[in-house]
Design an enzyme around this catalytic site. Structure first.
Site, PDB file in Angstrom:
ATOM      1  N   SER A 155     -26.537  27.137  23.736  1.00 25.03           N
ATOM      2  CA  SER A 155     -26.509  26.408  22.493  1.00 25.03           C
ATOM      3  C   SER A 155     -26.455  24.900  22.664  1.00 25.03           C
ATOM      4  O   SER A 155     -26.701  24.176  21.710  1.00 25.03           O
ATOM      5  CB  SER A 155     -25.333  26.870  21.642  1.00 25.03           C
ATOM      6  OG  SER A 155     -24.105  26.497  22.228  1.00 25.03           O
TER       7      SER A 155
ATOM      8  N   LYS B 137     -22.887  16.877  21.960  1.00 28.78           N
ATOM      9  CA  LYS B 137     -23.307  17.987  21.103  1.00 28.78           C
ATOM     10  C   LYS B 137     -22.637  17.833  19.735  1.00 28.78           C
ATOM     11  O   LYS B 137     -21.444  17.491  19.661  1.00 28.78           O
ATOM     12  CB  LYS B 137     -22.868  19.288  21.791  1.00 28.78           C
ATOM     13  CG  LYS B 137     -23.402  20.567  21.179  1.00 28.78           C
ATOM     14  CD  LYS B 137     -22.923  21.761  22.042  1.00 28.78           C
ATOM     15  CE  LYS B 137     -23.431  23.100  21.563  1.00 28.78           C
ATOM     16  NZ  LYS B 137     -22.905  24.206  22.403  1.00 28.78           N
TER      17      LYS B 137
ATOM     18  N   SER C 258     -23.793  28.526  27.193  1.00 33.63           N
ATOM     19  CA  SER C 258     -24.323  27.456  26.348  1.00 33.63           C
ATOM     20  C   SER C 258     -24.423  26.084  26.999  1.00 33.63           C
ATOM     21  O   SER C 258     -25.138  25.217  26.488  1.00 33.63           O
ATOM     22  CB  SER C 258     -23.505  27.358  25.054  1.00 33.63           C
ATOM     23  OG  SER C 258     -23.842  28.432  24.199  1.00 33.63           O
TER      24      SER C 258
END
Lengths: 567, 567
Positions: free
Chosen positions: A219, A144, A243
């Site tokens: 996320s 990420k 997330s």
């Protein structure tokens, strides 16, 4: 490398975003053989890989970590071959029908030159030394974006932060590197990092590879889409309210939010640094449970707490938790705040029926305990400054607010705390945690000689959300995930089934309990099974704080007994 | 019981204080046979016990936990006999020369009726069941006042809080009770709980039993004086900046501040509840190391984290830490902020010489790392609201500020934080913790296959303060103790020697480094060895976070090798 265009150097937010996309596209263009621009034949993009990739590439990318690792360690597969295959599939995940609504749009950059150089080094190392570098020798890992990577941009989804290059790899990446990993892709995240979707002004919307009208979640939604598409077999995500788990559930992969303060987080970038009321965590998304497990174990085995003293020195626990006794599973059907859509309940029922038919698992009902209060507490404590830091960060660049940024930053529980009012809110959080612990303790049938809660529920089996992957901009109820952040309990997501137009086609009536429940139910009424077609059906297994290993072992037992996933 | 006089019911602060003292005296009057009002023959009160108590009482009260426990468990000693002896000695500690400067003044109330009833129950239990209730069967334990005890007052040293009776025993007391403990005395604490002395408007000043012109330390100073006088063999204290360790060191007993969030704290009362930047801890003071060890082990064995989920589920570690290798001790002579008085350095030298003469211990120098910065960080984070809550609590009753309340609450590092500025200060704390961890890691000679720091320092041996027990109102430099709170490292205090007019009589010159250092050195110049005569000389052993068991084991090895204490 050209200088990164930034707000500070006078660019508009649109120019910054365009520059980032151009940079991303340039990294995609390095992939050899090049990926053609082809549209997905349907909303479900999964099958397209077979049309574009070679049989060998398909075989490699559809292998799990535990299948790849031994072959790489023995030199039966070269690290270069493996990473090339994943780079091509990752490029396809991003590029298919680029610019149309059917792109999953999950990549911020591909790291082909770094990854190939690293893979070559690993192949040479194995040849020279006759042994692998570590347990992840040659395994491609995606990351990420806000987890710092040396000399690369780190923006956490804020246009105003573009240009913030990391001085070194984050601590977690250093450990994975030392274990032999090859970092091949960086993935998208939403503006603020605080959506359960992945929508930013930098890259637009990341969609679900199983149905591109749906979100991949967030996320860590770039990871979800990429791992779901099998452009990565293992990715690094982060979770403060769902997330990791939302994208894992939405995209039909395994994902785990470990108990906070176990895995290293030094070197990630995010707003509200120094906020300790709700501690964010880092964790894996993977095409296999074993991938998640090896990830956590490898990190703990490196004793990360010696460098990062905020981490707790709990080594990986090897113990056999259910030796000579049944696993006791508490089933939470509904949090009594927002009723889950019918397919979720169907998946739960399917699991429960299977579990009840085995001899090794006892299934009991789990009553929710004030999940509405839990949401009030966490939605308040996320933003003790009233959300000022995040708001200022958005506004600094002039970029527009994404709808879900507004949804969370302007939620009715946010307040601008003073120190005393924040202390009070923290005391309220702690009181709730004590009450929930009592709630759990009350499932025990007796207390053992050393304080053991004999006969207590081991793990909670529950939904991963109030529905499957939501339509874009509709992921509003966090409770099924954030519940376990407010309590700091570990949560594991696993795939069970998928939405089926026949099985889930019935009509069910429900009298809404509140506005959020109403909105959620109306989505199902509006779109129905057809609207969520092919969406993965996933569930969540939750344990008490620091019982991460127990949760994993419980799932292994469940998997063995039931054969889940059923699709 | 008469109603407690409170500010809320219209009493003046003086009336409230007088009422509390009257109540205390009434509890002292219940002791049978009564303790005569006799003055101590000298500033050192220790020997007076022999003039007042019976030979049996002396024998019992001078026994250690590990000597009493097996006799109580076998019924060779009755719990009633034991607690009666400790009640009389505790009463003597409080009452000798009551009202003169030579009273240690350490008791807020004696619990004779509760304790005798409990002891009788335990004796009966043993007779009936043939086995003890638990590891603390019949052991009298004294408790610092702010740790809640059912139906008794809980004021944390604030007159404005008098009347705040606890609805139930604190979690820790419940566990000790279940382990067989008898609570016999509650002890004094300073106004605000934030002094390294024990001075309040409720009870005045608690003094040191070895030299009543000196402080017993604080904030668990009632415990220090009582355990030092042997009116208790085990007491419960609390520590956020030295509050267990200062009184243990000043009064020549063992005391341990464990790593925060291991031992249960639910049910204590203190200001700034919800403050998480510097986490306070609870821990033991005892006449023996074994007392401290059994205290911590018993609490952990009860799995307190199941009821109190903020605690970390680390069971007591049984492992042999130094098997087949030397213990490596780093010696911190001086924190480079405030130079210790000569007797402290003499005690350290004595220990180091002994350790160097053994074959099982390696001694190296430990360089301090920015201890001045550590103080800035912690002195700031204690009071994120600028100290408003504590100030308001003092002012609410009209009671005057004790000098050391002012010293800490108005320290130059205090600021009224906003949420963002507190987050920043927290990030600064974390950065310091990482740097200190690196400092520790740098003592390693190699890294093992599983990340072990081979050859690294195991424990730090260091002063427990910039001098021995200070003159009243002069305990101003917390650094030697608070250093390990900012880092959340465990610290163990152990007695070494005592101040000796001959040995410590020399003159040493020192050029002050700063105002605090100057003040501290001037105290030595002013009072010299004669002024601190008979004061215990104690040292501190410190380990990395969560290495509590390793610190204890290291000390056991040190004790075996050196025979410490030397007096």
């Amino acid at each position: 490398m050209a200088a990164i265009m930034t707000i500070a150097s006078g660019a508009t937010w649109q120019e910054v975003a365009a520059d980032r996309q151009k940079y991303r596209d340039a990294t995609l263009a390095t992939i050899q053989p090049a990926i053609p621009d082809i549209p997905s034949p349907s909303l479900n993009t999964i099958s397209i890989a077979k049309d574009v990739l070679t049989a060998e590439e398909i075989k490699i990318t559809e292998s799990k970590v535990e299948e790849l690792a031994p072959q790489l360690a023995k030199g039966e597969l070269s690290a270069v071959t493996v990473v090339k295959a994943f780079l091509r599939r990752a490029a396809l995940a991003q590029k298919l029908a680029s610019g149309t609504k059917t792109s999953t749009n999950c990549i911020t950059e591909l790291l082909s030159s770094r990854a190939l150089e690293r893979a070559k080094y690993l192949d040479d190392y194995l040849k020279t030394n006759g042994k692998p570098v570590g347990p992840f020798h040659g395994i491609p890992i995606s990351v990420k974006e806000h987890i710092g990577m040396k000399d690369l941009d780190n923006n956490a989804g804020f246009i105003g932060w573009v240009g913030n290059t990391a001085p070194q790899d984050a601590h977690i990446l250093q450990i994975l590197w030392n274990a032999g990993a090859v970092f091949h892709a960086r993935t998208t995240q939403p503006q603020t990092l605080m959506h359960l979707e992945t929508s930013s002004n930098l890259y637009g919307v990341t969609t679900n590879p199983y149905n591109t009208t749906l979100t991949s979640g967030g996320s860590s939604g770039g990871e979800g889409a990429l791992v779901g598409f099998k452009g990565s077999c293992l990715g690094v995500g982060t979770d403060i309210g769902g997330s990791i788990r939302s994208p894992a559930a939405n995209c039909g992969v395994y994902g785990m939010k470990p108990t906070a303060l176990r895995l290293p987080v030094l070197g990630w970038l995010g707003p509200a640094a120094g906020q300790e009321q709700i501690v964010p965590t880092i964790g894996p998304l993977s095409t296999s449970l074993e991938g998640c497990k090896l990830f956590i174990k490898t990190l703990l085995d490196s004793k990360p707490w010696l460098k990062e003293p905020s981490l707790l020195p709990f080594p990986w626990k090897q113990e056999d938790f259910f030796k000579g006794r049944k696993l006791k599973v508490g089933v939470l059907w509904d949090d009594e705040v927002v009723k889950p859509h019918p397919p979720v309940t169907r998946a739960l029922k399917q699991m429960v029926d299977k579990l009840k038919s085995t001899g090794n698992v006892e299934v009991v009902e789990w009553k929710p305990y004030k999940h509405d209060l839990a949401w009030e507490i966490i939605a308040n404590l996320y933003f003790c400054d009233g959300g000022k830091e995040e708001s200022d960060l958005i506004d600094a660049s002039g970029e527009p607010w994404r709808p879900l940024s507004k949804h969370i930053l302007k939620n009715p529980h946010v307040e601008t705390h003073t120190i005393p009012s924040m202390y009070k809110a923290t005391v309220k959080r702690d009181a709730y945690r004590v009450e929930y612990a009592e709630h759990w303790n009350s499932t025990a049938t007796s207390t053992g000689p050393n304080g053991e809660l004999e006969g207590a529920v081991d793990v909670i089996l529950c939904p991963a959300g109030p529905g499957v992957a939501p339509k874009i901009d509709t992921a509003k109820w966090w409770g099924y995930l954030s519940q376990w952040n407010v309590l700091n309990y570990p949560g594991l997501i696993f795939p069970v089934d998928k939405v089926d137009v026949i099985k889930d086609g019935g009509i069910e009536r429900h009298s809404p309990r509140n506005e959020t429940d109403k909105e959620n139910w109306e989505l199902w009424q509006k779109y129905g099974a057809e609207g969520y077609k092919d969406a993965p059906l996933s569930l969540q297994l939750v344990g008490r704080g620091f019982e991460d290993e127990k949760v994993i072992q419980a799932f292994e037992m469940i998997q063995k007994e039931t054969g889940v996933p059923f699709v």
